[in-house]
Design an enzyme around this catalytic site. Sequence first.
Site, short mmCIF file in Angstrom:
data_model
loop_
_atom_site.label_atom_id
_atom_site.label_comp_id
_atom_site.label_asym_id
_atom_site.label_seq_id
_atom_site.Cartn_x
_atom_site.Cartn_y
_atom_site.Cartn_z
N LYS A 30 0.75 -1.18 -0.10
CA LYS A 30 0.14 -0.01 -0.01
C LYS A 30 0.72 1.36 0.06
O LYS A 30 1.59 1.50 0.98
CB LYS A 30 -0.94 -0.02 1.31
CG LYS A 30 -1.94 1.18 1.17
CD LYS A 30 -2.64 1.06 2.48
CE LYS A 30 -3.80 2.40 2.40
NZ LYS A 30 -4.66 2.17 3.64
N LYS A 81 -2.14 -1.53 -3.99
CA LYS A 81 -2.78 -0.48 -3.79
C LYS A 81 -2.12 0.82 -3.99
O LYS A 81 -1.16 0.89 -2.92
CB LYS A 81 -3.78 -0.41 -2.44
CG LYS A 81 -4.75 0.78 -2.48
CD LYS A 81 -5.57 0.82 -0.99
CE LYS A 81 -6.25 1.77 -0.85
NZ LYS A 81 -7.05 1.80 0.61
#
Length: 335
Positions: free
Chosen positions: A204, A259
């Site tokens: 992320k 992400k």
Amino acid sequence: MVNKFAYGTFPSTRQRRNRMTDWSRRMVAETRLTSHDLILPVFVIDGKNERTPIPSMPGVERQSVDILVETAKHAEKLGIPALALFPYIDASLKTKDAREAYNPDNVVCRAVKAIKDACPNLGVITDVALDPFNADGQDGIVVDGQILNDETTEALVRQALVQAQAGCDVVAPSDMMDGRIGAIRKVLEESSLKNVQIMAYSAKYASSFYGPFRDAIGSASALGKADKKTYQLDPANSDEAMREVAYDLDEGADSVIVKPGLPYLDVLYRVKQEFGVPVFAYQVSGEYAMIRAAGQNGWLDYIGCAIETLSCFKRAGASGVLTYSAIEVAEALEG
């Protein structure tokens, strides 16, 4: 070295032959996108018969539990395998220690129970992170300007436990604290919840594409001008992401998430090639908002671009994609 793609020369070989008709293109397609590849992120709020549009995410709204149950039924009917739950919490419940995150009667736990009662065969994924509940808007507990790792992990473990006890199928730690996967896996094992999956946000990034999401969960104003660069990954790095994935898998993650999505297709591809585990891409709020807004302005074909980008995730190796376009894309694919 022999070129494995050298199969002949023009005109005996005409590459366009397989592309000339729709049936032929479908027959030789290397990547296939179906509704089973989609996970629908949803935003839940307290109340009854409540729907609140999110201006920075056209077409997306916060929904009270009763309406969310109907959304879940529709998603299941379309063949979407799972929802990912994110809460919008009243400001009065936000504290420095984010204790509402592990209240067993919080809106997330109530939503999990209601959805599983209505749709027992639909997967429910819960977000494990403190930012919706934190008065500071951070994913971790802040003391004297520092985001504390181990104290945050203790809170995340308690949060994951109440979500699992409520009946979720998957806990998805999105906080990026060190060691939290192992700590959560340990408590799930000790609590006779060994079958609850952990879908770790392992790669992320500290991205500028999250703005609309922070509006959606109500953390943007609390976060202010602060950032999350001390725990989310530097967009310049990909080897660092590989190390994070390796650590999370070693600690007990069942699958991992990259992400954002499109700007990090290279990372997604590397994770799949190097680890061979289920890996999911998250087409984040900023990606969605750009495509959706351009579609509304007539600059792009929204559904066409949504399907194309989701197919790109699949081509890069994703097992599935979290996308706010899931219902519309599933309807288009069904049609």
